[in-house]
Scaffold this active site. Structure first.
Site, PDB file in Angstrom:
ATOM      1  N   ALA A  72       0.758  -1.172  -0.015  1.00 62.14           N
ATOM      2  CA  ALA A  72      -0.079  -0.082   0.022  1.00 62.14           C
ATOM      3  C   ALA A  72       0.915   1.423   0.137  1.00 62.14           C
ATOM      4  CB  ALA A  72      -0.979   0.026   1.123  1.00 62.14           C
ATOM      5  N   TYR A  73       1.791   1.346   0.844  1.00 63.51           N
ATOM      6  CA  TYR A  73       2.815   2.532   0.746  1.00 63.51           C
ATOM      7  C   TYR A  73       3.496   2.450  -0.564  1.00 63.51           C
ATOM      8  CZ  TYR A  73       6.565   5.372   2.599  1.00 63.51           C
ATOM      9  OH  TYR A  73       7.552   6.489   2.910  1.00 63.51           O
ATOM     10  N   GLU A  74       4.081   1.720  -1.152  1.00 66.04           N
ATOM     11  CA  GLU A  74       4.597   1.763  -2.365  1.00 66.04           C
ATOM     12  C   GLU A  74       3.559   2.133  -3.442  1.00 66.04           C
ATOM     13  OE1 GLU A  74       5.792  -2.420  -3.312  1.00 66.04           O
ATOM     14  OE2 GLU A  74       6.949  -2.384  -1.420  1.00 66.04           O
TER      15      GLU A  74
END
Length: 167
Positions: A72-74
């Site tokens: 999700a961060y990526e």
């Protein structure tokens, strides 16, 4: 009256891929930054008599081009990174006179978001300031030498692609 806006907020849901965590990461890491960028750009374009351009600094993270052990961060950092690249590619000479956009691609530094970071915040801040003084718009601070090669190439491909789509 703001001369420099630094967008460095974010969330990292780690390995969670729930709908809620994906939405939160995309909203916080990408969409809120995009909206703030748009607002600041509008303000900068209304300011024609500045002695120097206003500056917008956006931290996208190395996760823009490589794994960060958090899907999700990526995804969210890639989205804001591509949006910044798009703005770079589509600004006129007059717009660049009023607004300088700098992209910060930072490796793992110690913070509340990443307590296991390899670099100290003071070191990272000093490197960012040094590169800004050198007039770099793509500011990279990381212990990973691959990022210093891959990120500029990625930006070049994004620029060419964006310009080709204009015609």
């Amino acid at each position: 009256t703001l001369d420099v806006l630094i967008l460095n907020h974010g969330v990292n849901p780690k390995g969670s891929q729930s709908r809620e965590d994906l939405n939160k990461a995309i909203e916080v890491n990408a969409l809120s930054s995009w909206r703030l960028m748009e607002s600041f750009e509008e303000i900068a374009m209304q300011s024609n008599n500045l002695s120097r351009a206003r500056e917008l600094w956006v931290n996208t993270s190395e996760a823009e081009i490589q794994p960060a052990l958090s899907p999700a961060y990526e995804i969210s950092k890639r989205l804001i990174g591509q949006l910044v690249s798009l703005r770079w590619s589509n600004t006129s000479k007059n717009q660049r006179k009023n607004l300088t956009i700098r992209k910060l691609v930072l490796g793992p530094f110690k913070s509340e978001l990443n307590p296991l970071g390899l670099m100290s915040p003071d070191f990272v801040a000093a490197q960012i300031i040094k590169q800004a003084e050198w007039k770099c718009n793509l500011i990279i601070v990381t212990p990973n030498p691959i990022t210093y090669i891959v990120m500029p190439i990625t930006e070049l491909f994004r620029l060419v692609y964006s310009r080709l789509m204009l015609y």
